[in-house]
Each structure stands twice: as C-alpha cells, then as structure tokens.
Design an enzyme around this catalytic site. Structure first.
Site, PDB file in Angstrom:
ATOM      1  N   THR A 178       0.776  -1.015  -0.001  1.00 52.82           N
ATOM      2  CA  THR A 178       0.067   0.109  -0.065  1.00 52.82           C
ATOM      3  C   THR A 178       0.883   1.160   0.158  1.00 52.82           C
ATOM      4  O   THR A 178       2.069   1.287   0.566  1.00 52.82           O
ATOM      5  CB  THR A 178      -0.854  -0.032   1.432  1.00 52.82           C
ATOM      6  OG1 THR A 178      -1.852  -1.240   1.039  1.00 52.82           O
ATOM      7  CG2 THR A 178      -1.721   1.253   1.471  1.00 52.82           C
ATOM      8  N   ARG A 206     -14.311  -6.953  -0.627  1.00 52.09           N
ATOM      9  CA  ARG A 206     -13.805  -6.634   0.598  1.00 52.09           C
ATOM     10  C   ARG A 206     -13.156  -5.185   0.618  1.00 52.09           C
ATOM     11  O   ARG A 206     -12.746  -4.681  -0.301  1.00 52.09           O
ATOM     12  CB  ARG A 206     -12.602  -7.602   0.787  1.00 52.09           C
ATOM     13  CG  ARG A 206     -11.763  -7.188   2.447  1.00 52.09           C
ATOM     14  CD  ARG A 206     -10.439  -6.429   1.926  1.00 52.09           C
ATOM     15  NE  ARG A 206      -9.649  -6.381   3.069  1.00 52.09           N
ATOM     16  CZ  ARG A 206      -8.633  -5.481   3.100  1.00 52.09           C
ATOM     17  NH1 ARG A 206      -8.390  -4.720   2.067  1.00 52.09           N
ATOM     18  NH2 ARG A 206      -7.961  -5.525   4.360  1.00 52.09           N
ATOM     19  N   ILE A 207     -13.340  -4.590   1.701  1.00 52.70           N
ATOM     20  CA  ILE A 207     -13.047  -3.081   1.847  1.00 52.70           C
ATOM     21  C   ILE A 207     -12.256  -3.074   3.058  1.00 52.70           C
ATOM     22  O   ILE A 207     -12.273  -3.465   4.075  1.00 52.70           O
ATOM     23  CB  ILE A 207     -14.232  -2.206   1.887  1.00 52.70           C
ATOM     24  CG1 ILE A 207     -15.254  -2.118   0.777  1.00 52.70           C
ATOM     25  CG2 ILE A 207     -13.779  -0.701   2.336  1.00 52.70           C
ATOM     26  CD1 ILE A 207     -16.348  -1.300   0.834  1.00 52.70           C
ATOM     27  N   GLY A 208     -11.022  -2.368   2.612  1.00 51.47           N
ATOM     28  CA  GLY A 208      -9.912  -2.216   3.712  1.00 51.47           C
ATOM     29  C   GLY A 208      -9.973  -1.004   4.342  1.00 51.47           C
ATOM     30  O   GLY A 208     -10.758  -0.334   4.522  1.00 51.47           O
ATOM     31  N   ASP A 209      -8.827  -0.771   5.178  1.00 50.52           N
ATOM     32  CA  ASP A 209      -8.472   0.514   5.761  1.00 50.52           C
ATOM     33  C   ASP A 209      -8.411   1.874   5.095  1.00 50.52           C
ATOM     34  O   ASP A 209      -8.762   2.877   5.584  1.00 50.52           O
ATOM     35  CB  ASP A 209      -7.608   0.513   7.096  1.00 50.52           C
ATOM     36  CG  ASP A 209      -6.263   0.308   6.418  1.00 50.52           C
ATOM     37  OD1 ASP A 209      -5.420   1.233   6.463  1.00 50.52           O
ATOM     38  OD2 ASP A 209      -5.996  -0.650   5.818  1.00 50.52           O
ATOM     39  N   THR A 228      -0.641   1.658   6.767  1.00 51.49           N
ATOM     40  CA  THR A 228      -0.455   0.607   6.190  1.00 51.49           C
ATOM     41  C   THR A 228      -0.351  -0.789   6.808  1.00 51.49           C
ATOM     42  O   THR A 228       0.133  -0.787   7.876  1.00 51.49           O
ATOM     43  CB  THR A 228       0.974   0.566   5.274  1.00 51.49           C
ATOM     44  OG1 THR A 228       1.104  -0.354   4.270  1.00 51.49           O
ATOM     45  CG2 THR A 228       2.030   0.928   5.990  1.00 51.49           C
ATOM     46  N   GLY A 229      -0.702  -1.783   6.178  1.00 54.49           N
ATOM     47  CA  GLY A 229      -0.572  -2.915   6.840  1.00 54.49           C
ATOM     48  C   GLY A 229      -1.841  -3.931   6.724  1.00 54.49           C
ATOM     49  O   GLY A 229      -2.376  -3.895   5.637  1.00 54.49           O
ATOM     50  N   LYS A 230      -2.263  -4.704   7.845  1.00 54.18           N
ATOM     51  CA  LYS A 230      -3.459  -5.337   7.720  1.00 54.18           C
ATOM     52  C   LYS A 230      -4.738  -4.723   7.927  1.00 54.18           C
ATOM     53  O   LYS A 230      -4.844  -4.243   8.963  1.00 54.18           O
ATOM     54  CB  LYS A 230      -3.327  -6.585   8.746  1.00 54.18           C
ATOM     55  CG  LYS A 230      -4.529  -7.560   8.776  1.00 54.18           C
ATOM     56  CD  LYS A 230      -4.717  -8.215   7.371  1.00 54.18           C
ATOM     57  CE  LYS A 230      -5.809  -9.390   7.392  1.00 54.18           C
ATOM     58  NZ  LYS A 230      -5.754 -10.402   8.322  1.00 54.18           N
ATOM     59  N   GLY A 231      -5.528  -4.357   7.048  1.00 56.79           N
ATOM     60  CA  GLY A 231      -6.578  -3.462   7.319  1.00 56.79           C
ATOM     61  C   GLY A 231      -7.553  -3.728   8.165  1.00 56.79           C
ATOM     62  O   GLY A 231      -7.885  -2.814   8.880  1.00 56.79           O
TER      63      GLY A 231
END
Length: 307
Positions: A178, A206-209, A228-231
């Site tokens: 990201t 799927r929607i992330g952060d 950034t990372g695991k949403g």
C-alpha cells in the site's frame, strides 16, 4: 514553521535477506517520489496537490500495491481503493472497488471536491469517473504477471496475505505494499492520502482500512496520518484517528501518539504509519518487520529506509 513530507510503500514481514534486485527498485522509487513531492512543495503547491501528485506517481509504479501494481482478489480481479483528506477543513474523499481508473487517488479527490458525498464505491465510483472524464484503462492494465503468481501462491497456502508476507510463501520475493503520503506545507496546511489494491486473495467486495476516514487515512489541524498493513487490524484500532486524538485530547507529541497507537493498540505484525504534525514533526513507526518509507524536511533532513 517548515514544511515536511513523508511517504510509505507498505509494511509487513519484509525479510532482511530481500535481494538487491527486489529492494533497490523500490528504494529508487521512494527517492524519486520523495523528490517529486519536495520539488512541488518548493514551488508553492498546496499540501493537497503535493500528496495527490506523489501518490499518483506511486500508483503508476508496479513495485507497489496500488494502481498498476495492485494485488488480486480471489477471482483474479483488481479492486482498488484510495482516500484523500484536507486537515484544515476535514474535507475528504474516498473510493473503493475501482477497476478501470488509472489513478484512484485523483478520483477520490474529485469525490471530495465535486460531490456532496465522501465515499463512492464500485459501479457508482466507476460511473462518476466516466462522468468526470477521469483517465481509465482496461482492467487488464493492472494485472501483472507477478501478481498472478502471488495470487497462485496465496491460494496454495490457503490464506489472505498482507502486503508483505513470509518469503517461504512467495519463493523469496516480497509482496508489494500500500502507498501513502502526508504533507505539512510551508503555511502549516496538513493533508493525507493513501491508495491500495488491498490484500492478496481477498474476497471480492472486501473493503480495507485505506478509504475509511480515521482508520487508514486522517488529517486535522494537529497532524496528517497514512497507515499501512493489515486493514482489518487497522480498522479495529482506528489507527489514524487515534494518533490525532491523543495529540488533541491528551497533549501527546506526534511521536508519542504514533508510538502508543502502533505499539499498544495495533496487534504486533499488523501496522505501520507515516505522520507529520502542524509544527513540521515527522514520525514513521511500524510493528512489522519493516516498512518502505521516506521523509524530507525543509531544514534538510532526509531518509529512505526499510527496516
């Protein structure tokens, strides 16, 4: 009051053994994008203009998980997300599920400036892009050979993968990350932008952060943050907003606030961020093995780093 710019290209389990042919192009891209941002700041461009310009450049680089390098859903398709926010006004715009827009960050800015809404997704976002004359390309433009292979490896491992993952799952290659940029300009105006392709092998829809205000992206009069990372972990921890809240309500410095959120709120191995304050401070903490990152300040400090 001096200007400051910081940007990232993803966080995760980046192996120290990352080979030069994988590391050096990403480091060079960060330096290139950092210089683009610095030059734009020096010419008097606004903080919003600068972050959009830098993130567009990162989106166009296939070494990162945004735009051209976006990772693939479980169906082998691309669904991109982006968000932009003006710290002075708290105006913001976000998009999700974008499949043909060359630069999702520019579409997010148009949502902010041309509509009464904040967030558009999927077919609605694509229709709005067409209405606005935004540059679009065939969705195959975003599907790289590398990401086809990454999806295959993720499926074989039966997992949804963060931007960067264990080298054993990807034959020594690193995942791509990201991207994001934060700026405080010479007038003290703050802005943040983030763009991503999401997670490798994510479910369709799927929607992330990244596009969620306060999770992956946030800016106010105190600071600008791009995570950034695991949403899923970043959403649960409201990472970006909590940094600003700790500054506003607890009186913590930027570094103290960001360190607390990354070390105490986000689970280990899930998150990193870049942030700048109205006073020109910068911090880039992470609780993963590494994070591709860079910053520059008006007084001449500059850094490009991974671990």
């Amino acid at each position: 009051m001096g200007w400051t710019i910081a940007l990232h290209g993803g966080a995760g389990d980046i192996p120290l053994s990352l080979p030069p042919e994988r590391r050096e192009p990403r480091e060079a891209a960060l330096r290139h994008c950092l210089q683009i941002g610095v030059d734009a700041i020096k010419t008097g461009r606004s903080s919003l203009d600068v972050i959009e310009l830098v993130v567009r450049e990162l989106e166009d680089n296939p070494h990162f998980n945004a735009g051209r390098g976006s990772v693939l859903t479980t169906n082998g398709t691309v669904e991109m997300e982006a968000c932009i926010m003006d710290g002075n006004t708290k105006n913001c715009g976000a998009v999700s599920g974008v499949t043909t827009v060359k630069n999702a960050i520019s579409l997010a800015r148009l949502v902010m400036e041309k509509t009464c809404h904040i967030y558009l997704g999927f077919g609605g976002a694509e229709a709005f892009a067409r209405d606005q004359g935004v540059e679009t390309v065939d969705s195959s433009h975003f599907v790289t050979k590398e990401n086809i292979e990454r999806l295959k490896q993720a499926k074989e491992a039966n997992r949804v993968q963060i931007d960067y993952t264990q080298p054993s799952l990807c034959n020594g290659d690193s995942q791509i990350g990201t991207v994001g940029c934060v700026v405080v300009d010479r007038y003290g105006n703050l802005a943040a932008a983030t763009s991503t392709g999401g997670l490798v092998n994510k479910m369709v829809g799927r929607i992330g952060d990244t596009p969620i205000i306060g999770a992956g992206t946030y800016a106010n009069r105190f600071c600008a943050v791009s995570a950034t990372g695991k949403g899923e972990a970043i959403i649960r921890a409201t990472v970006a907003r909590d940094v600003a809240a700790l500054m506003e309500y607890k009186g913590l410095s930027l570094k103290e606030a960001a360190a607390y959120v990354i070390e105490e709120c986000a689970p280990s191995g899930t998150a990193g961020l870049v942030a700048v304050s109205a006073a020109g401070e910068v911090t880039m903490p992470f609780n993963t093995t590494g994070m591709f990152r860079a910053f520059a300040t008006e007084d001449g400090c500059e850094e490009v780093a991974i671990w």
